[in-house]
Design a protein around this motif. Sequence first.
Motif, mmCIF file in Angstrom:
data_model
loop_
_atom_site.group_PDB
_atom_site.id
_atom_site.type_symbol
_atom_site.label_atom_id
_atom_site.label_comp_id
_atom_site.label_asym_id
_atom_site.label_seq_id
_atom_site.Cartn_x
_atom_site.Cartn_y
_atom_site.Cartn_z
ATOM 1 N N GLU A 15 13.606 10.775 -62.837
ATOM 2 C CA GLU A 15 12.323 11.682 -62.636
ATOM 3 C C GLU A 15 11.055 10.566 -62.128
ATOM 4 N N LEU A 16 11.495 9.381 -62.495
ATOM 5 C CA LEU A 16 10.845 8.261 -62.567
ATOM 6 C C LEU A 16 10.577 8.543 -60.780
ATOM 7 N N TRP A 17 11.788 8.315 -60.022
ATOM 8 C CA TRP A 17 11.776 9.015 -58.735
ATOM 9 C C TRP A 17 10.390 10.538 -58.090
ATOM 10 N N VAL A 18 10.991 10.860 -58.555
ATOM 11 C CA VAL A 18 10.007 12.301 -58.938
ATOM 12 C C VAL A 18 9.055 11.837 -58.687
ATOM 13 N N LEU A 19 8.293 11.475 -60.205
ATOM 14 C CA LEU A 19 7.103 10.889 -60.285
ATOM 15 C C LEU A 19 6.499 9.397 -59.452
ATOM 16 N N LEU A 20 7.311 9.138 -58.639
ATOM 17 C CA LEU A 20 7.205 8.216 -57.960
ATOM 18 C C LEU A 20 6.401 8.827 -56.148
ATOM 19 N N ARG A 21 6.638 9.423 -55.965
ATOM 20 C CA ARG A 21 7.192 10.150 -54.483
ATOM 21 C C ARG A 21 5.375 11.061 -54.702
ATOM 22 N N ARG A 22 5.386 11.796 -56.222
ATOM 23 C CA ARG A 22 4.042 13.205 -56.159
ATOM 24 C C ARG A 22 3.367 11.417 -56.214
ATOM 25 N N VAL A 23 3.790 10.197 -57.281
ATOM 26 C CA VAL A 23 2.119 9.267 -56.792
ATOM 27 C C VAL A 23 1.636 9.729 -55.386
ATOM 28 N N ARG A 24 3.208 8.881 -54.494
ATOM 29 C CA ARG A 24 2.964 8.042 -53.101
ATOM 30 C C ARG A 24 1.627 9.185 -52.562
ATOM 31 N N ARG A 25 2.242 10.610 -52.573
ATOM 32 C CA ARG A 25 1.735 11.672 -51.997
ATOM 33 C C ARG A 25 -0.085 11.784 -52.276
ATOM 34 N N SER A 26 0.072 11.831 -53.562
ATOM 35 C CA SER A 26 -1.472 11.962 -54.447
ATOM 36 C C SER A 26 -1.743 11.191 -53.852
ATOM 37 N N VAL A 27 -2.033 9.470 -53.687
ATOM 38 C CA VAL A 27 -3.165 8.559 -53.223
ATOM 39 C C VAL A 27 -2.855 8.813 -51.752
ATOM 40 N N ALA A 28 -2.246 9.296 -51.078
ATOM 41 C CA ALA A 28 -2.154 9.403 -49.568
ATOM 42 C C ALA A 28 -3.677 10.586 -49.286
ATOM 43 N N GLU A 29 -3.401 11.459 -49.894
ATOM 44 C CA GLU A 29 -4.543 13.091 -50.156
ATOM 45 C C GLU A 29 -5.506 12.119 -50.637
ATOM 46 N N ARG A 30 -5.791 11.433 -51.917
ATOM 47 C CA ARG A 30 -6.936 10.856 -52.230
ATOM 48 C C ARG A 30 -7.595 10.143 -50.872
ATOM 49 N N GLY A 31 -7.206 9.031 -50.302
ATOM 50 C CA GLY A 31 -7.376 8.734 -49.121
ATOM 51 C C GLY A 31 -7.623 9.134 -47.632
ATOM 52 N N HIS A 32 -7.303 10.257 -48.124
ATOM 53 C CA HIS A 32 -7.591 11.930 -46.445
ATOM 54 C C HIS A 32 -9.215 11.588 -46.918
ATOM 55 N N ALA A 33 -9.109 12.031 -48.549
ATOM 56 C CA ALA A 33 -9.793 12.989 -48.948
ATOM 57 C C ALA A 33 -11.218 11.654 -48.703
ATOM 58 N N VAL A 34 -11.050 10.748 -49.478
ATOM 59 C CA VAL A 34 -12.448 9.873 -48.997
ATOM 60 C C VAL A 34 -13.045 9.412 -47.609
ATOM 61 N N ARG A 107 -18.005 9.382 -52.362
ATOM 62 C CA ARG A 107 -16.397 9.573 -52.090
ATOM 63 C C ARG A 107 -16.053 9.673 -53.150
ATOM 64 N N LEU A 108 -15.203 8.539 -53.639
ATOM 65 C CA LEU A 108 -14.348 8.337 -55.189
ATOM 66 C C LEU A 108 -15.181 9.456 -56.197
ATOM 67 N N GLU A 109 -16.273 9.250 -55.760
ATOM 68 C CA GLU A 109 -16.495 10.067 -57.436
ATOM 69 C C GLU A 109 -16.702 11.772 -56.967
ATOM 70 N N GLU A 110 -16.632 12.341 -55.889
ATOM 71 C CA GLU A 110 -16.251 13.569 -55.586
ATOM 72 C C GLU A 110 -14.585 13.437 -55.931
ATOM 73 N N VAL A 111 -13.434 12.535 -55.167
ATOM 74 C CA VAL A 111 -12.317 12.951 -54.947
ATOM 75 C C VAL A 111 -11.489 12.383 -56.465
ATOM 76 N N ASN A 112 -12.018 11.815 -57.497
ATOM 77 C CA ASN A 112 -11.807 11.564 -58.862
ATOM 78 C C ASN A 112 -12.257 12.769 -59.963
ATOM 79 N N ALA A 113 -13.453 13.087 -59.357
ATOM 80 C CA ALA A 113 -13.635 14.348 -59.926
ATOM 81 C C ALA A 113 -12.704 15.612 -59.754
#
Length: 152
Positions: A15-34, A107-113
Amino acid sequence: MSELDLTVLGDLEHELWVLLRRVRRSVAERGHAVAPGLSALGYGVLDQLARDGSGRAADIGCTLGVDKGAMSRTVHQLVDLGLVERTTDPDDARALVLGLTDLARERLEEVNAARRARFLGAMAGWTSDELAELVAGLTRYNSTVEPVSAQR
């Protein structure tokens, strides 16, 4: 440890590996959104600056666990994108301090909202008590594992 304990421990690790993969993907998506092409590390630097207000690249790199070269490339990218500005450290004129630009804050405010809204929707089926239990469990896990990780 009993057989059951090893099974549960294996389930936790999975479950921690699943969480880690999800977090990595999410952070990459947020970076692209910024900013299109912004790396996950770039987003991490922006997030750290948003939390701390400003900081030296070396200190941020240490906090994020990245080497000097990767940090230098990332700072250059962030400056080129107009998301970070460098100023002279008032305590040491030889050093530079990084800070967010107004564009980065917007941009961070938009992405975080948007992220908060999605997260709130995903967690709608949980009670406040269940979330508090999860937080307590993760807090205990992190405080247990961190000293072991720091010994390496």
